[in-house]
Structures are given as C-alpha cells and as structure tokens.
Scaffold this active site. Structure first.
Site, mmCIF file in Angstrom:
data_model
loop_
_atom_site.group_PDB
_atom_site.id
_atom_site.type_symbol
_atom_site.label_atom_id
_atom_site.label_comp_id
_atom_site.label_asym_id
_atom_site.label_seq_id
_atom_site.Cartn_x
_atom_site.Cartn_y
_atom_site.Cartn_z
ATOM 1 N N ASN A 207 11.426 2.529 -6.451
ATOM 2 C CA ASN A 207 11.526 3.971 -6.684
ATOM 3 C C ASN A 207 10.140 4.605 -6.600
ATOM 4 O O ASN A 207 9.150 3.921 -6.392
ATOM 5 C CB ASN A 207 12.202 4.244 -8.040
ATOM 6 N N ASP A 275 17.503 0.022 -12.179
ATOM 7 C CA ASP A 275 18.720 -0.261 -12.949
ATOM 8 C C ASP A 275 19.456 -1.485 -12.408
ATOM 9 O O ASP A 275 20.158 -2.157 -13.133
ATOM 10 C CB ASP A 275 19.649 0.957 -12.922
ATOM 11 N N LYS A 285 14.231 -13.713 5.902
ATOM 12 C CA LYS A 285 14.420 -12.311 6.247
ATOM 13 C C LYS A 285 15.825 -12.062 6.813
ATOM 14 O O LYS A 285 16.282 -12.804 7.685
ATOM 15 C CB LYS A 285 13.356 -11.917 7.287
ATOM 16 N N PRO A 302 18.590 -5.964 -17.099
ATOM 17 C CA PRO A 302 18.614 -5.745 -18.544
ATOM 18 C C PRO A 302 17.878 -4.459 -18.887
ATOM 19 O O PRO A 302 16.946 -4.076 -18.189
ATOM 20 C CB PRO A 302 17.850 -6.955 -19.098
ATOM 21 N N ASP A 303 18.299 -3.801 -19.949
ATOM 22 C CA ASP A 303 17.587 -2.610 -20.416
ATOM 23 C C ASP A 303 16.491 -3.080 -21.377
ATOM 24 O O ASP A 303 16.775 -3.535 -22.488
ATOM 25 C CB ASP A 303 18.563 -1.650 -21.109
ATOM 26 N N ILE A 304 15.252 -2.994 -20.931
ATOM 27 C CA ILE A 304 14.124 -3.543 -21.714
ATOM 28 C C ILE A 304 13.957 -2.765 -23.017
ATOM 29 O O ILE A 304 13.776 -3.342 -24.093
ATOM 30 C CB ILE A 304 12.818 -3.510 -20.879
ATOM 31 N N PHE A 321 10.848 6.747 -22.352
ATOM 32 C CA PHE A 321 10.691 7.926 -21.508
ATOM 33 C C PHE A 321 12.034 8.209 -20.846
ATOM 34 O O PHE A 321 12.823 7.284 -20.636
ATOM 35 C CB PHE A 321 9.618 7.688 -20.437
ATOM 36 N N LYS A 335 20.095 9.679 -25.140
ATOM 37 C CA LYS A 335 19.463 8.421 -24.731
ATOM 38 C C LYS A 335 18.733 7.776 -25.910
ATOM 39 O O LYS A 335 18.727 6.566 -26.073
ATOM 40 C CB LYS A 335 18.470 8.710 -23.586
ATOM 41 N N LYS A 339 19.829 4.095 -26.905
ATOM 42 C CA LYS A 339 18.919 2.966 -26.694
ATOM 43 C C LYS A 339 18.306 2.466 -27.995
ATOM 44 O O LYS A 339 17.663 1.420 -28.006
ATOM 45 C CB LYS A 339 17.812 3.375 -25.717
HETATM 46 N N1 CTP Z 1 14.304 1.381 -19.356
HETATM 47 C C1 CTP Z 1 14.123 0.041 -19.585
HETATM 48 N N2 CTP Z 1 14.828 -0.874 -18.888
HETATM 49 C C2 CTP Z 1 15.731 -0.487 -17.959
HETATM 50 C C3 CTP Z 1 15.923 0.879 -17.710
HETATM 51 C C4 CTP Z 1 15.183 1.786 -18.418
HETATM 52 O O1 CTP Z 1 13.297 -0.312 -20.437
HETATM 53 N N3 CTP Z 1 16.410 -1.397 -17.301
HETATM 54 C C5 CTP Z 1 13.540 2.338 -20.145
HETATM 55 C C6 CTP Z 1 12.540 3.137 -19.372
HETATM 56 O O2 CTP Z 1 11.267 2.519 -19.358
HETATM 57 C C7 CTP Z 1 12.518 4.445 -20.163
HETATM 58 C C8 CTP Z 1 13.924 4.587 -20.678
HETATM 59 O O3 CTP Z 1 14.459 3.264 -20.664
HETATM 60 O O4 CTP Z 1 11.661 4.348 -21.274
HETATM 61 C C9 CTP Z 1 14.823 5.519 -19.950
HETATM 62 O O5 CTP Z 1 15.095 5.069 -18.674
HETATM 63 P P1 CTP Z 1 16.227 5.753 -17.770
HETATM 64 O O6 CTP Z 1 16.208 5.082 -16.462
HETATM 65 O O7 CTP Z 1 16.082 7.214 -17.803
HETATM 66 O O8 CTP Z 1 17.509 5.367 -18.586
HETATM 67 P P2 CTP Z 1 18.908 4.903 -18.081
HETATM 68 O O9 CTP Z 1 19.469 4.101 -19.170
HETATM 69 O O10 CTP Z 1 18.802 4.259 -16.780
HETATM 70 O O11 CTP Z 1 19.698 6.254 -18.024
HETATM 71 P P3 CTP Z 1 20.377 7.017 -16.810
HETATM 72 O O12 CTP Z 1 21.798 7.074 -17.225
HETATM 73 O O13 CTP Z 1 19.712 8.365 -16.816
HETATM 74 O O14 CTP Z 1 20.116 6.233 -15.568
#
Ligand code: CTP
Length: 396
Positions: A207, A275, A285, A302-304, A321, A335, A339
């Site tokens: 991204n 994501d 390749k 995973p959502d860190i 953020f 959020k 989270k």
């Molecule tokens: N984040 C993270 N791990 C992920 C995705 C996001 O730690 N896999 C953290 C980002 O560093 C940021 C926050 O989560 O601090 C918000 O990320 P965002 O992409 O806006 O959240 P999403 O859960 O992906 O929400 P959306 O539905 O807007 O995609």
C-alpha cells in the site's frame, strides 16, 4: 552547576531572534558564547551579541590567531552544547559534508558535544532535495533539530522554513542539557510504513504508506527520552537517530518483532498493515499462461494491534491509528472499542496525505474525540509525545 552553549549565528533574517535567545538563556542561568558567520554579521553585530551574552564574540578563523586563551578546537568543546540558530541551508550543507571553511563550520566539525540546529530558510530551499538530503545525513549523524515552523516568511512566501521561536529553542536546549526528557525511563514501541505480502519472489501486495508519521513519532518519543524501538515495513526514509530500528517485510514478521519487543510502556502502531496475504506463495516467478491470469486466494493477516491489546504483556498505553476516508470520528471511535486499544489517532485520508508532510488528526480517547488543527507530521508527533508523557505520569 551552570551550563553553557556555543551559539553559532548563521546569515539569515532570523538572526535577530538569536539575540532574544541569548537573553532568555541567560535568565535560565545558561551562558552563551557566540560565533557569527560572515553572512551573519550582516544581520547582527558582534557588539550587540557580546552586550547581551557578556562574552567575547567570534567572527572568523583569523580572529583566533592571536587568541592564546581559546583556539577553535577549544572553543568548540568548551560549551556543553553547540546550538546553530539560524541554521541556514549553507551551514547545514557544510556540516552535512564535513566542510571546515570558516570558524563556524570548523567548530561544528571539531566539536565533541551534542549539536542542536534551528533551521531557517525559504520554503523552497527547505524542500529542495539537497537540503532534505543534508537533513537526513545530519540526523543520522546524531544532530538534533528544533523546527523549522510553518508561517509567513520575510521573503513574502508561506510554508515550512521559519526558525523556531526562541522559547522553543530554549526548551530544546534545556532538554538536551539536562540529558533527560519527560519520557526518560519509558520503553516505547512504534510500528510504521506498509507491509509487503509476497505473491512470488518478485511481486507483492502493498500500500501507499510512506512511514513518515510513524518515523516522526519514534523520533519525538526518543527526543523525549524514551528507549524507542521502531519496527518498520519497507520505506524510503533514513532511520531516526537514537532509535532502535528493526526492518520487516510482512505482517507476520511485524507481529513477531512487536511481540519480541515486549514489555513496553507505550506502543504506537501507525503501520498500514496489509489486511490480507496470499494463502500460498509461489516459489518461482508466476508466468503468463494460455489459461489466463492466475487467481489469487487471500487469507487474513493477524491484527497486531488487537493482539497486543489482549497480550499478557499488554503495554500500559496502547495507541492505534486509523486512516479513514469517510465518517472519520465515528469509524475511529468504533475501532478503538473493537480493537481494545486506549487511544486511536484518526486521520482523514480522503484528500491524500500519503507521502506528504502534513496531517489533520483526531485523537480518540475514552473521553471522546478531540480534533487537532492541521499541522506538520513532526508537530503531530511532538504533540502526541507530550500527551503520552502526561498519560503515563497518571498510570505510574
Ligand atoms: N493494524 C494492525 N494489524 C493489522 C491491521 C491493522 O496492527 N493487521 C493496526 C494499524 O497499525 C492501526 C490500526 O490497526 O493502528 C487500524 O488499522 P486499520 O487498517 O484502519 O484497521 P482495520 O481493522 O483494517 O479496519 P478497516 O475496517 O477500516 O479496514
């Protein structure tokens, strides 16, 4: 014990503010001995500087030849801190390249003391790639910076390049002289930049995150005295000084690095983590074939942030953020709860902040949203560092 600075006054219209800096520093018990560059003497006189500092003022190399009591090496080391204000584009360029063509640049090269620069120049000169390169070099060399600020300039232009105000420079001086900031003893973790999720050895999903805001936050936390670890995805930025930088590529690597950095007191997760990642990664390749484009099967990363919120070693203050393009405050507030973090810094990315130096953010805490005016990413970082130190005081 009384402290002293060596103040190098460069040739810029902001030089007059250095006179006030000398006076304010004196009020705080800090002695200033000054060097004025040749161009600087067009703006302030050695007489006015000496009258305020109560010290001899030096103007060029040759004024030192018959100075048995203080040669240029000694002059550069006698003070506790070297302050360059105004730091012109020319002085920054000389210092970044190690030139020693006059007393000011020689003192900068010869000193063994910390250096603080307060840049002042025209906005285009500030943004010129050469100045930005010099800034990155000086930062990597451990030089500290205060400002520049944004505003109207003497040259009738508007933008970044105004020298920081004397009280801001003095605050930075006192911070450096005390060797301690409000976050001394605090451990901080920052994530920044994008993640790259490989599809094959040459392609990835990624991204547009530049990492600038996260790097600025890591730098501000370190400046405030925090022992800071910055876990960064692939970006084109030079590492901030005094920060432990760990470079990663993928979300899984970023999560592992974050967990390995625990325990910390505060974590600020600015990274734009992908994501999804490809469920399977080709070892060679992917080639074009008769059967058309390959289909991409994705699996969730995973959502860190959410993971750290549930972690046994959860940071006392966990900040996420949220980059949103609509309903910024409502989405970010949701959020924060979803989270399980303490604060969310939300920004509106509908107008395209990626890669720019400015940001307009809303700080969402348990007390609700607070909208900050538009400011530079460095200013957002400095303000957030202040809020973090206040919040951690309450936790302690
Ligand atoms: N984040 C993270 N791990 C992920 C995705 C996001 O730690 N896999 C953290 C980002 O560093 C940021 C926050 O989560 O601090 C918000 O990320 P965002 O992409 O806006 O959240 P999403 O859960 O992906 O929400 P959306 O539905 O807007 O995609």
């Amino acid at each position: 014990m009384s402290k002293s600075i060596l103040l190098i006054i460069g040739g810029g219209i902001a030089a007059y503010k250095s006179l006030e800096l000398i006076r304010r520093a004196k009020d705080r018990g800090i002695t200033s001995r000054a060097i004025i560059t040749k161009a600087g003497t067009e703006f302030v006189t050695p007489l006015s500087v000496s009258a305020l500092s109560g010290q001899k003022t030096y103007t060029d190399m040759f004024s030192l030849i018959d100075e048995t009591e203080m040669g240029h090496i000694q002059l550069s080391r006698a003070a506790d801190l070297v302050v360059v204000a105004p730091a012109t584009a020319n002085l920054m360029a000389k210092a970044a390249n190690g030139l020693a063509s006059d007393l000011a640049s020689t003192a900068l090269l010869a000193t063994d003391k910390p250096v603080l620069m307060a840049p002042a120049m025209n906005v285009r000169m500030w943004h010129h790639p050469a100045t930005q390169r010099n800034l990155a070099t000086l930062r990597a060399d451990g030089v500290h910076f205060v400002g520049p600020n944004e505003g109207a300039m003497a040259c009738n232009e508007f933008g970044l390049g105004r020298m920081a105000e004397p009280q801001e420079i003095l605050a930075a001086i006192e911070r450096l002289l005390s060797g301690a900031g409000p976050l001394t003893g605090v451990k901080a973790l920052v994530t920044a930049g994008p993640t790259h999720e490989p599809l094959d050895p040459v392609r990835f999903l990624g991204n547009r995150s530049s990492g600038k805001q996260g790097y600025a936050i890591a730098s501000a936390l370190a400046d405030a005295g925090a022992e800071t670890t910055l876990i960064s995805g692939p970006v084109e930025l030079s590492p901030p000084s005094r920060v432990k930088l760990i470079k990663v590529e993928t979300a899984l690597e970023m999560r592992a690095a974050c967990e390995a950095a625990l325990p910390v007191d505060v974590a600020v997760l600015t990274a734009a983590v992908a994501d999804w990642r490809a469920q399977s990664q080709a070892n060679s390749k992917l080639k074009k074939s008769e059967s058309g484009p390959p289909s991409l099967v994705l699996t969730e990363n995973p959502d860190i942030l959410a993971g750290l919120a549930r972690h046994a070693k959860r940071p006392a203050l966990l900040i996420g953020f949220a980059a949103e393009t609509e309903n910024v405050i409502a989405y970010a507030t949701e959020k924060r709860t979803r989270k399980g973090c303490d604060w969310i810094v939300a920004n509106d990315v509908s107008k395209g902040v990626f890669g720019t130096d400015r940001n307009t953010v809303h700080l969402i805490t348990a007390g609700g949203p607070e909208s900050w005016p538009e400011m530079t990413k460095d200013e957002v970082a400095a303000r957030l560092a202040v809020r973090i130190s206040k919040a951690l005081e309450k936790v302690a």
